[in-house]
Design a protein around this motif. Structure first.
Motif, PDB file in Angstrom:
ATOM      1  N   ASN A  91       0.836  -1.196   0.000  1.00  0.00           N
ATOM      2  CA  ASN A  91       0.000   0.000   0.000  1.00  0.00           C
ATOM      3  C   ASN A  91       0.876   1.253   0.000  1.00  0.00           C
ATOM      4  O   ASN A  91       1.536   1.555   0.991  1.00  0.00           O
ATOM      5  CB  ASN A  91      -0.909  -0.013   1.233  1.00  0.00           C
ATOM      6  CG  ASN A  91      -1.854   1.169   1.266  1.00  0.00           C
ATOM      7  OD1 ASN A  91      -1.953   1.942   0.316  1.00  0.00           O
ATOM      8  ND2 ASN A  91      -2.559   1.308   2.382  1.00  0.00           N
ATOM      9  N   LYS A  94      -0.036   4.340   2.495  1.00  0.00           N
ATOM     10  CA  LYS A  94       0.230   4.265   3.932  1.00  0.00           C
ATOM     11  C   LYS A  94       1.565   3.566   4.137  1.00  0.00           C
ATOM     12  O   LYS A  94       1.803   2.486   3.597  1.00  0.00           O
ATOM     13  CB  LYS A  94      -0.891   3.483   4.633  1.00  0.00           C
ATOM     14  CG  LYS A  94      -0.771   3.407   6.139  1.00  0.00           C
ATOM     15  CD  LYS A  94      -1.946   2.631   6.726  1.00  0.00           C
ATOM     16  CE  LYS A  94      -1.865   2.522   8.234  1.00  0.00           C
ATOM     17  NZ  LYS A  94      -2.993   1.730   8.780  1.00  0.00           N
ATOM     18  N   ASP A  97       2.700  -0.662   5.036  1.00  0.00           N
ATOM     19  CA  ASP A  97       1.458  -1.434   5.034  1.00  0.00           C
ATOM     20  C   ASP A  97       1.517  -2.453   3.902  1.00  0.00           C
ATOM     21  O   ASP A  97       1.360  -2.104   2.728  1.00  0.00           O
ATOM     22  CB  ASP A  97       0.257  -0.503   4.861  1.00  0.00           C
ATOM     23  CG  ASP A  97      -1.072  -1.248   4.901  1.00  0.00           C
ATOM     24  OD1 ASP A  97      -1.086  -2.412   5.357  1.00  0.00           O
ATOM     25  OD2 ASP A  97      -2.092  -0.674   4.486  1.00  0.00           O
ATOM     26  N   ASP A 290      -4.277  14.593  -2.606  1.00  0.00           N
ATOM     27  CA  ASP A 290      -3.008  14.196  -2.005  1.00  0.00           C
ATOM     28  C   ASP A 290      -1.840  14.728  -2.814  1.00  0.00           C
ATOM     29  O   ASP A 290      -1.930  14.903  -4.024  1.00  0.00           O
ATOM     30  CB  ASP A 290      -2.906  12.672  -1.943  1.00  0.00           C
ATOM     31  CG  ASP A 290      -4.077  12.047  -1.205  1.00  0.00           C
ATOM     32  OD1 ASP A 290      -4.437  12.592  -0.150  1.00  0.00           O
ATOM     33  OD2 ASP A 290      -4.622  11.047  -1.688  1.00  0.00           O
ATOM     34  N   GLU A 540      -8.571  10.041   3.611  1.00  0.00           N
ATOM     35  CA  GLU A 540      -7.409  10.415   4.425  1.00  0.00           C
ATOM     36  C   GLU A 540      -7.411   9.639   5.738  1.00  0.00           C
ATOM     37  O   GLU A 540      -6.355   9.262   6.256  1.00  0.00           O
ATOM     38  CB  GLU A 540      -7.428  11.917   4.702  1.00  0.00           C
ATOM     39  CG  GLU A 540      -6.216  12.420   5.453  1.00  0.00           C
ATOM     40  CD  GLU A 540      -6.228  13.924   5.637  1.00  0.00           C
ATOM     41  OE1 GLU A 540      -5.459  14.429   6.484  1.00  0.00           O
ATOM     42  OE2 GLU A 540      -7.011  14.594   4.933  1.00  0.00           O
ATOM     43  N   SER A 542      -8.886   6.669   6.117  1.00  0.00           N
ATOM     44  CA  SER A 542      -8.848   5.231   5.817  1.00  0.00           C
ATOM     45  C   SER A 542      -8.102   5.006   4.501  1.00  0.00           C
ATOM     46  O   SER A 542      -8.699   4.659   3.473  1.00  0.00           O
ATOM     47  CB  SER A 542     -10.276   4.675   5.719  1.00  0.00           C
ATOM     48  OG  SER A 542     -10.254   3.291   5.395  1.00  0.00           O
ATOM     49  N   PRO A 543      -6.771   5.179   4.514  1.00  0.00           N
ATOM     50  CA  PRO A 543      -5.978   5.059   3.276  1.00  0.00           C
ATOM     51  C   PRO A 543      -5.586   3.616   2.980  1.00  0.00           C
ATOM     52  O   PRO A 543      -4.401   3.264   2.956  1.00  0.00           O
ATOM     53  CB  PRO A 543      -4.765   5.933   3.590  1.00  0.00           C
ATOM     54  CG  PRO A 543      -4.564   5.761   5.064  1.00  0.00           C
ATOM     55  CD  PRO A 543      -5.948   5.591   5.669  1.00  0.00           C
ATOM     56  N   TYR A 544      -6.568   2.764   2.743  1.00  0.00           N
ATOM     57  CA  TYR A 544      -6.276   1.335   2.574  1.00  0.00           C
ATOM     58  C   TYR A 544      -5.676   1.014   1.202  1.00  0.00           C
ATOM     59  O   TYR A 544      -5.191  -0.093   0.970  1.00  0.00           O
ATOM     60  CB  TYR A 544      -7.533   0.500   2.825  1.00  0.00           C
ATOM     61  CG  TYR A 544      -8.672   0.718   1.857  1.00  0.00           C
ATOM     62  CD1 TYR A 544      -8.703   0.045   0.626  1.00  0.00           C
ATOM     63  CD2 TYR A 544      -9.728   1.564   2.168  1.00  0.00           C
ATOM     64  CE1 TYR A 544      -9.754   0.225  -0.260  1.00  0.00           C
ATOM     65  CE2 TYR A 544     -10.781   1.751   1.288  1.00  0.00           C
ATOM     66  CZ  TYR A 544     -10.792   1.082   0.073  1.00  0.00           C
ATOM     67  OH  TYR A 544     -11.831   1.267  -0.802  1.00  0.00           O
TER      68      TYR A 544
END
Length: 566
Positions: A91, A94, A97, A290, A540, A542-544
């Protein structure tokens, strides 16, 4: 999509579609019950038959290419991530991750020359055959035996099946810095199909068999669908019936469709998204703005005059007023950058102490001094020339990319003020891709991209083994000291960070001295999404996954996660 421009090796296809071809916002777009590929796609879910309508940007027509191994030619967005999956998901939205996909975990060998994957059980290909350890071993041997496929560059020696759920991949070098490409960018193909294919790069693969959450649906040059795989291994996903990808002539027509509620997810740049988009429907219209891990560059071709001359690159660099450019062409949304080609603040800790406070100064007088010292003199019209030939630069840009076209106009005026003739040439996306791959250009404007560590950024655009289509060294830059530094980083264990940083600092010294790319800004990445019919997009909080509608494999992670509004 604006933020993904210049990903030519893995570019998404852009297509042309009139606004009237979109389905109306009030009438749901429904999934077909049949899909090619040996399986039946689900026609509905608990949320109904409405398809998620997506626009990822660009121009030209769709070409039916679903080959995740394709190089130098665009493939349809979704082939990587929605149909074909990787072993792990890294990911980039993030830090640190890493999520399991077809593998539940991995371990790098103590010598750094092997990696062992533990595989997920119960996975099936979309034609019903089981996904096995033999499939994984085949994928790495296939790339070993077809050198042109091994774009990650790791020197694969062998792939050994240790058990039904474990596969060990061995390499002829240390692969500490290549785990991302090995585990997160190697898309798994079914052995029972691809072992019969001797020309994998050329195959268009119009009936793809994958493990992913979606199956290929209908296709026309103006749009296409990917529909829910009812036998997907991740129980309960995807929650939507499918996705339809659309395209438009330019940002303006795409924006009209977005504002009319005809698109649910898009990458459309606009100068004031709060006023122009969010305020139009505050309950449903949202966006992420972003600062993406990209650098917008003027990309000089170092194999062609006049851009092969350092003095010319230095002069252009000094003549550009970035603050004015960002304000006029990019609505003030971008941020200044430096010659280091590293997005900030994500890579702040990897900047040499020499350049912590570095800025790109606008200095027209210096630009003219550089050219004069290099033997240029001004002609009767105020332009520099040498040996009877005017200093003229032609820069390619994609038709319809309005912000980049505006940038061309601003730069033309700024360079004219110092005596450099600057011309822009608008071409289709396919032509833009082609000239980048072949090196048939003096200059073009685009975004450089890397990965979750500065090594990937530099290796992608600087290493001399990275000429297209293998990587994205579009400038055709060659510097042995830079190659050596990158090769050092690649084989250095993670715990030896001082060695890695010193090698990065060496690269930065050469970037400042050679100016192989002329940076303009660190762009803002604008992704638009509507929650009238679907929810669960990355935010922002929940940046999965990356929100970008053209990013792979993230597009698959997002598409299988969003759910219809009940």
């Amino acid at each position: 999509m604006r933020s993904l421009r210049w990903l030519l090796g893995a570019a998404t296809v852009a297509v042309t579609l009139g606004l009237t071809a979109c389905s109306g916002g009030g009438a749901p777009l429904t999934a077909s019950s049949a899909a090619p590929g040996g399986a039946t796609a689900a026609s509905s879910t608990g949320g109904g038959d409405r398809l998620l309508n997506v626009y990822n940007g660009g121009s030209g027509q769709f070409t039916l290419n679903l080959n995740p191994l394709a190089q130098g030619t665009p493939i349809l967005t979704g082939a990587r991530g929605m149909i074909y999956e990787t072993l792990m998901f890294f990911n980039q939205a993030k830090a640190d991750d890493v999520q399991p996909v077809l593998a539940t975990g991995y371990k790098v060998g103590d010598d750094g020359e092997s990696i062992t994957f533990t595989l997920r059980e119960g996975v099936k290909w979309s034609d019903g055959k089981p996904f096995t350890a033999e499939d994984v071993a085949f994928n790495f041997r296939y790339r070993r035996d077809h050198e042109e496929l091994n774009t990650g560059g790791a020197k694969i020696e062998d792939a050994e099946v240790l058990s039904p759920t474990q596969v060990k991949i061995s390499f002829a070098e240390k692969i500490y810095m290549q785990v991302w490409q090995i585990a997160g960018k190697t898309y798994m193909l079914p052995k029972h199909i691809w072992e019969k294919i001797d020309d994998p790069v050329k195959r268009t693969n119009d009936k793809p068999i994958g493990t992913g959450p979606f199956l290929m649906g209908d296709f026309v040059p103006e749009s296409y669908t990917m529909l829910k795989n009812p036998n997907y291994w991740d129980a309960g996903k995807p929650k939507i019936a499918g996705v339809r990808f659309w395209t438009f002539n330019n940002n303006e027509s795409a924006s009209q469709a977005l504002l009319a509620g005809k698109l649910d997810w898009a990458g459309i740049w606009m100068p004031d998204p709060d006023k122009q988009y969010a305020a139009k429907d505050p309950e449903h219209n949202h966006y992420n703005n972003d600062s993406f891990q990209y650098i917008t560059n003027l990309v000089p071709n170092l194999t062609k005059a006049p851009m092969n001359e350092l003095a010319v690159r230095q002069a252009v660099n000094a003549a550009i007023d970035r603050e004015q450019l960002i304000k006029l062409a990019f609505a003030g949304l971008g941020t200044p950058t430096t010659l280091l080609e590293l997005p900030q603040p994500v890579f702040r800790d990897y900047v040499s102490p020499k350049y912590v406070s570095a800025k790109l100064e606008h200095d027209p007088a210096k630009a003219m001094q550089i050219l004069t010292a290099a033997g240029y003199t001004k002609d009767g019209e105020g332009y520099f020339a040498k040996n009877g030939k005017r200093l003229t630069i032609t820069c390619h840009v994609v038709s319809g990319w309005s912000d980049f076209i505006s940038a061309m106009q601003v730069i033309r005026q700024q360079l004219k003020e110092v005596g450099i003739e600057f011309k822009s040439k608008a071409v289709s996306f396919s032509a833009y891709t082609d000239i980048g791959q072949k090196g048939d250009f003096q200059m073009f404007i685009g975004n450089a991209w890397g990965g979750p560590h500065p090594y990937f950024f530099y290796d992608n655009i600087l290493h001399s083994n990275g000429f297209p289509p293998k990587k994205q060294n579009m400038a055709r830059y060659e510097n042995k000291a830079v190659d050596d530094a990158l090769d050092t980083i690649k084989v250095t264990p993670p715990e030896q960070q001082d060695t890695v940083k010193q090698a990065l600092f060496t690269i930065q010294d050469h970037l400042v001295a050679d100016i192989p790319y002329i940076p303009l800004q660190q762009p803002a990445g604008l992704t638009n999404y509507r929650t009238q019919y679907f929810t669960g997009f990355p935010t922002e909080d929940s940046p999965y996954a990356a929100t970008a509608s053209g990013s792979d494999p993230d597009v698959g992670i997002v598409a299988k996660t969003v759910e219809p509004v009940k």
